[in-house]
Design a protein around this motif. Structure first.
Motif, PDB file in Angstrom:
ATOM      1  N   GLU A 142     -20.245 -72.750 -23.391  1.00  0.00           N
ATOM      2  CA  GLU A 142     -19.215 -72.335 -24.357  1.00  0.00           C
ATOM      3  C   GLU A 142     -19.738 -71.223 -25.254  1.00  0.00           C
ATOM      4  O   GLU A 142     -19.011 -70.297 -25.615  1.00  0.00           O
ATOM      5  CB  GLU A 142     -18.790 -73.528 -25.216  1.00  0.00           C
ATOM      6  CG  GLU A 142     -17.990 -74.555 -24.440  1.00  0.00           C
ATOM      7  CD  GLU A 142     -17.837 -75.872 -25.189  1.00  0.00           C
ATOM      8  OE1 GLU A 142     -16.871 -76.587 -24.909  1.00  0.00           O
ATOM      9  OE2 GLU A 142     -18.676 -76.184 -26.060  1.00  0.00           O
ATOM     10  N   GLY A 143     -21.025 -71.324 -25.609  1.00  0.00           N
ATOM     11  CA  GLY A 143     -21.642 -70.285 -26.431  1.00  0.00           C
ATOM     12  C   GLY A 143     -21.588 -68.929 -25.733  1.00  0.00           C
ATOM     13  O   GLY A 143     -21.337 -67.905 -26.377  1.00  0.00           O
ATOM     14  N   ILE A 144     -21.795 -68.942 -24.430  1.00  0.00           N
ATOM     15  CA  ILE A 144     -21.747 -67.679 -23.685  1.00  0.00           C
ATOM     16  C   ILE A 144     -20.335 -67.099 -23.712  1.00  0.00           C
ATOM     17  O   ILE A 144     -20.138 -65.905 -23.953  1.00  0.00           O
ATOM     18  CB  ILE A 144     -22.237 -67.904 -22.238  1.00  0.00           C
ATOM     19  CG1 ILE A 144     -23.758 -68.144 -22.265  1.00  0.00           C
ATOM     20  CG2 ILE A 144     -21.912 -66.708 -21.358  1.00  0.00           C
ATOM     21  CD1 ILE A 144     -24.324 -68.628 -20.963  1.00  0.00           C
ATOM     22  N   ALA A 151     -22.540 -67.664 -31.854  1.00  0.00           N
ATOM     23  CA  ALA A 151     -22.386 -67.845 -30.403  1.00  0.00           C
ATOM     24  C   ALA A 151     -23.736 -67.787 -29.698  1.00  0.00           C
ATOM     25  O   ALA A 151     -24.024 -68.590 -28.813  1.00  0.00           O
ATOM     26  CB  ALA A 151     -21.446 -66.775 -29.847  1.00  0.00           C
ATOM     27  N   LEU A 152     -24.573 -66.836 -30.136  1.00  0.00           N
ATOM     28  CA  LEU A 152     -25.876 -66.688 -29.496  1.00  0.00           C
ATOM     29  C   LEU A 152     -26.731 -67.937 -29.736  1.00  0.00           C
ATOM     30  O   LEU A 152     -27.411 -68.429 -28.832  1.00  0.00           O
ATOM     31  CB  LEU A 152     -26.586 -65.441 -30.034  1.00  0.00           C
ATOM     32  CG  LEU A 152     -27.875 -65.061 -29.313  1.00  0.00           C
ATOM     33  CD1 LEU A 152     -27.618 -64.797 -27.840  1.00  0.00           C
ATOM     34  CD2 LEU A 152     -28.505 -63.823 -29.952  1.00  0.00           C
ATOM     35  N   ALA A 192     -27.223 -74.938 -36.164  1.00  0.00           N
ATOM     36  CA  ALA A 192     -26.165 -74.905 -35.162  1.00  0.00           C
ATOM     37  C   ALA A 192     -25.175 -76.020 -35.459  1.00  0.00           C
ATOM     38  O   ALA A 192     -25.564 -77.121 -35.836  1.00  0.00           O
ATOM     39  CB  ALA A 192     -26.751 -75.085 -33.769  1.00  0.00           C
ATOM     40  N   THR A 193     -23.899 -75.727 -35.300  1.00  0.00           N
ATOM     41  CA  THR A 193     -22.908 -76.739 -35.647  1.00  0.00           C
ATOM     42  C   THR A 193     -21.748 -76.723 -34.660  1.00  0.00           C
ATOM     43  O   THR A 193     -21.737 -75.956 -33.703  1.00  0.00           O
ATOM     44  CB  THR A 193     -22.417 -76.525 -37.099  1.00  0.00           C
ATOM     45  OG1 THR A 193     -21.639 -77.652 -37.473  1.00  0.00           O
ATOM     46  CG2 THR A 193     -21.572 -75.264 -37.218  1.00  0.00           C
ATOM     47  N   LEU A 194     -20.764 -77.586 -34.912  1.00  0.00           N
ATOM     48  CA  LEU A 194     -19.616 -77.685 -34.026  1.00  0.00           C
ATOM     49  C   LEU A 194     -18.812 -76.394 -34.073  1.00  0.00           C
ATOM     50  O   LEU A 194     -18.692 -75.781 -35.125  1.00  0.00           O
ATOM     51  CB  LEU A 194     -18.694 -78.816 -34.478  1.00  0.00           C
ATOM     52  CG  LEU A 194     -19.367 -80.130 -34.839  1.00  0.00           C
ATOM     53  CD1 LEU A 194     -18.313 -81.130 -35.270  1.00  0.00           C
ATOM     54  CD2 LEU A 194     -20.141 -80.651 -33.653  1.00  0.00           C
ATOM     55  N   THR A 195     -18.255 -75.998 -32.942  1.00  0.00           N
ATOM     56  CA  THR A 195     -17.434 -74.796 -32.947  1.00  0.00           C
ATOM     57  C   THR A 195     -16.079 -75.009 -32.283  1.00  0.00           C
ATOM     58  O   THR A 195     -15.256 -74.102 -32.273  1.00  0.00           O
ATOM     59  CB  THR A 195     -18.151 -73.639 -32.227  1.00  0.00           C
ATOM     60  OG1 THR A 195     -18.505 -74.077 -30.913  1.00  0.00           O
ATOM     61  CG2 THR A 195     -19.418 -73.217 -32.958  1.00  0.00           C
TER      62      THR A 195
END
Ligand SMILES: Nc1nc2c(ncn2[C@@H]2O[C@H](COP(=O)(O)OP(=O)(O)OP(=O)(O)O)[C@@H](O)[C@H]2O)c(=O)[nH]1
Ligand SMILES: [Mg+2]
Length: 439
Positions: free
Chosen positions: A132-134, A149-150, A374-377
């Motif tokens: 998902e980050g990608i 995102a990275l 880093a957290t929920l997105t």
């Protein structure tokens, strides 16, 4: 679908244009799957050295299709984990079409959207949150979005989840031991300690749920609605803040009817700023619809900018909107002083506009943006984490050790769903590792 089933189907060679469509200097064609070595061999006569760029002629049907930079990346150390290759072609549509045709003739098929990353997931190259980050990285519009995102693509979120998963697994191990070896001389307060540690964990997960709202807003964007009486200068403020002429400004009350949106970045967060129709008892049907939409927007927006005018009495409709998540300004400060306690600004002279922008940035930064960790997105993350918290919430009132173990297992699998790794083996390792059972 069964994982192994997709995994098996995933072997067929697929290709796709990794660069954008249209004419460009270069076009990157990507290829992955089994038989990629044979396809490459057919196009190039012999395979290039792995992981080295080499300039080669691509030949098919007795013709040179293009001279391209070729990369040959044998699995499993490739993006997908499969044998892969990349062609850096000349970017013309005819070149791309000819190479695509040759690839089909040699047994590859066009990839479906996300299929390369899907294979990478199935082959254990990345977890779901990294995938998902990608996707988010490709869609990122602002610096903060890119960073978030990275971080997620690099496994930042998965790392935090893994840590919690390991702690939960240890708790489950202790709880299971308590059930299995109740008669033996385990510390008598073991059960109580599990409950205490689980409560701590629940608190941490709940805290992440809270801060996760910021991450979701940073990903999805933040919305601000501008509201106020006709002629207060809402459209003028929108134009000023966005540095554009997006909305019509006129001395006639009731100029704006549709919602006019502009996009801008505030505090690194993409923000949709919406200008709306002036709030009043409408003169006609169209204006009435405009006012209805304005009020709807007021409700949906994450934040509201309420605009009063220095040369008019504060109106009831706008006063009624005051409350949480609002900032009030008195526009036209060049015409007089306000009869209400709000930030004086002037869209005409620019007075107070810096303070207004700063106020909005602060409002956005407090509600959306980068977290320290880093957290929920995504809503998917929120749903899974909420479920984990609920399972842990059941633990203290569960009357039997078996039910407490059940709650821990439920929390574990909810967390596992986020990364797509429900690693039962590892849980068992922990169970048998930590207690030296059989010693
Ligand atoms: N003197 C002064 N005039 C302003 C200021 N801001 C806006 N105006 C004028 O006020 C009038 C109304 O401005 P708009 O921006 O169209 O107001 P609005 O709130 O969007 O009005 P509606 O769309 O009708 O609801 C225009 O003639 C603007 O030029 C200001 O700060 N000072
Ligand atoms: Mg207007």
């Amino acid at each position: 679908m069964d994982r192994t089933e997709i995994g098996r189907a995933a072997g067929a060679p697929i290709f796709a244009l990794a660069s954008g469509a249209g004419r460009a200097a270069l076009a990157v064609m990507r290829l992955s799957g089994d038989r990629v070595d044979r396809i490459l061999g057919a196009l190039l006569k012999r395979l290039p050295e792995p992981r080295r760029a080499s300039l080669r002629a691509l030949r098919h049907g007795g013709e040179v299709l293009d001279r391209a930079l070729v990369l040959w990346m044998p699995g499993p150390a490739s993006y997908t984990g499969e044998d892969s290759a990349e062609f850096h072609l000349h970017g013309g549509p005819a070149v791309i079409a000819a190479v695509a045709e040759a690839l089909v003739a040699l047994g590859a098929r066009p990839a479906e959207p996300g299929e390369f990353t899907r294979r990478a997931f199935l082959n254990g190259r990345l977890d779901l949150t990294a995938a998902e980050g990608i996707a988010d990285l490709i869609a990122a519009e602002t610096e903060s979005q890119r960073r978030q995102a990275l971080r997620q693509a690099d496994g930042g979120l998965a790392g935090r989840l893994d840590e919690w998963t390991a702690r939960l697994a240890r708790l489950l191990a202790r709880q299971e031991a308590f059930i299995e070896f109740e008669d033996e001389d385990l510390p008598s307060d073991l059960d109580a300690r599990v409950a205490k540690d689980a409560a701590e964990l629940q608190e941490e997960l709940a805290a992440m749920l809270q801060e996760g709202a910021r991450g979701e807003k940073l990903r999805d964007g933040f919305s601000i609605a501008i509201l106020g009486a006709p002629n207060a200068g809402k459209s003028s403020l929108l134009n000023y803040l966005s540095g554009s002429d997006a909305a019509i400004v006129s001395p006639l009350a009731g100029t704006t009817r549709d919602v006019v949106e502009v996009r801008l970045a505030l505090a690194g967060v993409p923000v949709t700023l919406a200008d709306t129709a002036g709030l009043r008892a409408a003169m006609d049907e169209i204006e009435a619809e405009g006012v209805r939409r304005a009020l709807q927007r007021a409700e949906q927006a994450d934040f509201r900018l309420l605009v009063f005018a220095a040369d008019a009495q504060p109106d009831e409709a706008t006063l009624a909107l005051r409350g949480a998540d609002t900032l009030a300004v008195v526009n036209k400060s060049d015409l007089g002083t306000a009869s209400i306690d709000a930030l004086p600004v002037s869209a005409r002279t620019g007075d107070g506009m810096q303070e207004l922008r700063q106020g909005l940035e602060e409002a956005v930064a407090a509600r959306a943006g980068m977290s320290t960790q880093a957290t929920l997105t995504r809503p998917r993350h929120r749903a899974a984490l909420t479920e984990a918290v609920e399972w842990l919430g059941q633990l203290p009132s569960a009357p039997l050790p078996e039910l407490r173990a059940e709650a821990l297992r439920g929390a574990l699998s909810a967390l596992g769903r986020m990364t797509g790794r429900v690693d039962v083996e590892r849980v068992l390792d922990l169970v048998f590792g930590e207690f030296c059972i059989g010693k």
